[in-house]
Design a protein around this motif. Structure first.
Motif, PDB file in Angstrom:
ATOM      1  N   GLY A  40       4.996   0.590 -16.092  1.00  0.00           N
ATOM      2  CA  GLY A  40       5.662  -0.703 -15.949  1.00  0.00           C
ATOM      3  C   GLY A  40       5.353  -1.362 -14.616  1.00  0.00           C
ATOM      4  N   HIS A  41       5.374  -0.580 -13.542  1.00  0.00           N
ATOM      5  CA  HIS A  41       5.035  -1.122 -12.216  1.00  0.00           C
ATOM      6  C   HIS A  41       3.599  -1.638 -12.196  1.00  0.00           C
ATOM      7  N   GLY A  45       2.474  -5.594 -11.727  1.00  0.00           N
ATOM      8  CA  GLY A  45       1.769  -5.869 -10.490  1.00  0.00           C
ATOM      9  C   GLY A  45       2.544  -5.468  -9.249  1.00  0.00           C
ATOM     10  N   THR A  46       3.656  -4.755  -9.417  1.00  0.00           N
ATOM     11  CA  THR A  46       4.400  -4.301  -8.250  1.00  0.00           C
ATOM     12  C   THR A  46       3.773  -3.040  -7.658  1.00  0.00           C
ATOM     13  N   ARG A  47       2.891  -2.434  -8.400  1.00  0.00           N
ATOM     14  CA  ARG A  47       2.084  -1.297  -7.933  1.00  0.00           C
ATOM     15  C   ARG A  47       0.646  -1.658  -8.283  1.00  0.00           C
ATOM     16  N   ARG A  48      -0.217  -1.834  -7.260  1.00  0.00           N
ATOM     17  CA  ARG A  48      -1.573  -2.307  -7.537  1.00  0.00           C
ATOM     18  C   ARG A  48      -2.668  -1.329  -7.167  1.00  0.00           C
ATOM     19  N   ARG A  49      -2.334  -0.311  -6.397  1.00  0.00           N
ATOM     20  CA  ARG A  49      -3.359   0.647  -5.969  1.00  0.00           C
ATOM     21  C   ARG A  49      -3.119   1.992  -6.629  1.00  0.00           C
ATOM     22  N   MET A  50      -4.225   2.623  -7.059  1.00  0.00           N
ATOM     23  CA  MET A  50      -4.132   3.916  -7.732  1.00  0.00           C
ATOM     24  C   MET A  50      -5.134   4.884  -7.129  1.00  0.00           C
TER      25      MET A  50
END
Length: 87
Positions: A40-41, A45-50
């Motif tokens: 969900g993040h 777009g509240t979490r963009r780096r993986m």
């Protein structure tokens, strides 16, 4: 080949690929070995780096490519990106 330290992902692409595959967030989370909340993040777009291993599991679960899921690099001339739509 040099592997990036993190991947910057495109929220819309992740959501589109998941929906096109007919997958729920829960199913994608299960396949990618992450939590549904994390998916969900990413989609909002509240979490963009993986990290590379997590990105690879997500990419493989969606059956898509690195290029499809990564964000295009903005330039100074690029218009601002609109905020993601709420579900």
């Amino acid at each position: 080949m040099h592997q990036p330290l993190t991947f910057e992902v495109n929220a819309d692409a992740i959501r589109e690929e998941r929906m096109q595959a007919g997958m729920s967030r829960g199913r994608l989370a299960e396949l990618a070995k992450v939590t549904e909340r994390y998916v969900g993040h990413l989609e909002r777009g509240t979490r963009r780096r993986m990290q590379p291993p997590t990105f690879a599991r997500l990419r493989d679960a969606l059956g898509t490519t690195d290029e499809r899921l990564t964000s295009p690099r903005p330039t100074e001339d690029s218009p601002p990106t609109p905020p993601p739509e709420r579900e």
